[in-house]
Design an enzyme around this catalytic site. Sequence first.
Site, PDB file in Angstrom:
ATOM      1  N   GLY A  41       6.250   1.531  10.797  1.00  0.00           N
ATOM      2  CA  GLY A  41       5.995   2.618  11.752  1.00  0.00           C
ATOM      3  C   GLY A  41       4.622   2.607  12.401  1.00  0.00           C
ATOM      4  O   GLY A  41       4.489   2.893  13.600  1.00  0.00           O
ATOM      5  N   THR A  82      11.649   9.598  -3.642  1.00  0.00           N
ATOM      6  CA  THR A  82      11.799  10.798  -2.809  1.00  0.00           C
ATOM      7  C   THR A  82      11.409  10.491  -1.364  1.00  0.00           C
ATOM      8  O   THR A  82      10.399   9.824  -1.122  1.00  0.00           O
ATOM      9  CB  THR A  82      10.904  11.928  -3.374  1.00  0.00           C
ATOM     10  OG1 THR A  82      11.275  12.130  -4.735  1.00  0.00           O
ATOM     11  CG2 THR A  82      11.079  13.219  -2.585  1.00  0.00           C
ATOM     12  N   CYS A 139     -11.358 -12.047   4.018  1.00  0.00           N
ATOM     13  CA  CYS A 139     -12.570 -12.100   3.199  1.00  0.00           C
ATOM     14  C   CYS A 139     -12.176 -11.929   1.742  1.00  0.00           C
ATOM     15  O   CYS A 139     -11.904 -10.828   1.289  1.00  0.00           O
ATOM     16  CB  CYS A 139     -13.538 -11.009   3.613  1.00  0.00           C
ATOM     17  SG  CYS A 139     -15.073 -11.094   2.703  1.00  0.00           S
TER      18      CYS A 139
END
Length: 385
Positions: free
Chosen positions: A202, A239, A327
């Site tokens: 998203g 959930t 890194c």
Amino acid sequence: MSRIVYLDNNATTQMAPEVLEAVMQAESSVFGNASSMHTFGRRASALVEDARSNVADLLACDPSEITFTSGASEANNTVFMIAKSIIEKNGKGRIVTTTIEHPSIIETVRYLRTLGIQVDQAPVGNDGRVIMSEFEKLMGPDVVLVSVMTGNNETGSIQEIGKISELAHKVGALMHTDATQAIGKIEVSCKAWNLDYLSCSGHKFYGPKGVGVLYARKGVPFMPFVHGGEQEHGRRAGTYNTTAIYGLGIAAKLAKEGIEAESKQLWAMREKLREGILANIPDVVVNGCQEHCLPGTLDVSFANVEGESILLMLDMSGIAVSTGSACATGSLEPSYVLLAGGLDVELAHGSIRFSFGRYNTMEDVDYVIEVLPAIIKRLRAISTR
Ligand code: PMP
């Protein structure tokens, strides 16, 4: 002129104001558990189903084929674990992917190999695209899963997913694509590409973070990656993050409505920056495929400079970009994606990814072209390379 310019939209995007408003409103009025049978639960569940239908519209599939996850990393892991269980059950089989996938696939490949599962990685050419003749050589009746990303997060190079899907199906393999970077930028269609699985996230298209999508075609093998609950018809336990899922749905709707105008705008900004850099800075290499490229992505290597130094100097001027380097424990490894495309190690060390988004403007490009040449000049003057 000084401004704040965010050019790291491939890392993450700002939530669209429409999404933010919808999420905040839902957050203040709907708190039920979407799995509960009472009115509170049903209200929450309605938000999840609204999102499912918006996502299905965007991806050209049926809402029942959408499973919400925590992101593309989880969706990618789920697909590879499905392939693992098929291979283990059959006592044979192989996975074919590429050398330039996101770490959520590259690291999963590494893990599967420790279990003795064979995974082949198709190479890419200088343009960052899969070498189709090499890919075809890897096809065979023992291939269980083919997984090739739609567009690369670093170079933006777009793969021939429709063609690859056809070749995968020809040998009876399942076809997966990680479309995380492509959503809202190019047309992504589960139907047109005849896909079995697709992953996306998203926050890469102006939705909330920590929520993503796994498309699985009706009838294909499925095994939950997260066990422990009956959510998503037993496909993904946990959930529901109701409001984030709802927000992702709004973002999907906006992406579908705006794709044409937006991709034109992204390409125009990207091209202006590319031309500006080439005209004002010597000794640069533009990475990836320039013809089949995600519209907002521009990856450039600057000879004799460290990408990290450029990033920090740009940051001081208010411009946010990224390097291809990871890194890790103090050592700066050059990008494996650029190296896989055959780029020289020194040049890979001097690479910067500029990634545009919906809220960038041409003035942002002008500002980068104004400050970047002086930064490169200064860094080259003090460079020991
Ligand atoms: N695939 C690609 C191509 C990505 O660019 C990313 C995010 N950088 C992911 C997968 C993973 O997404 P997330 O971190 O949201 O799970």
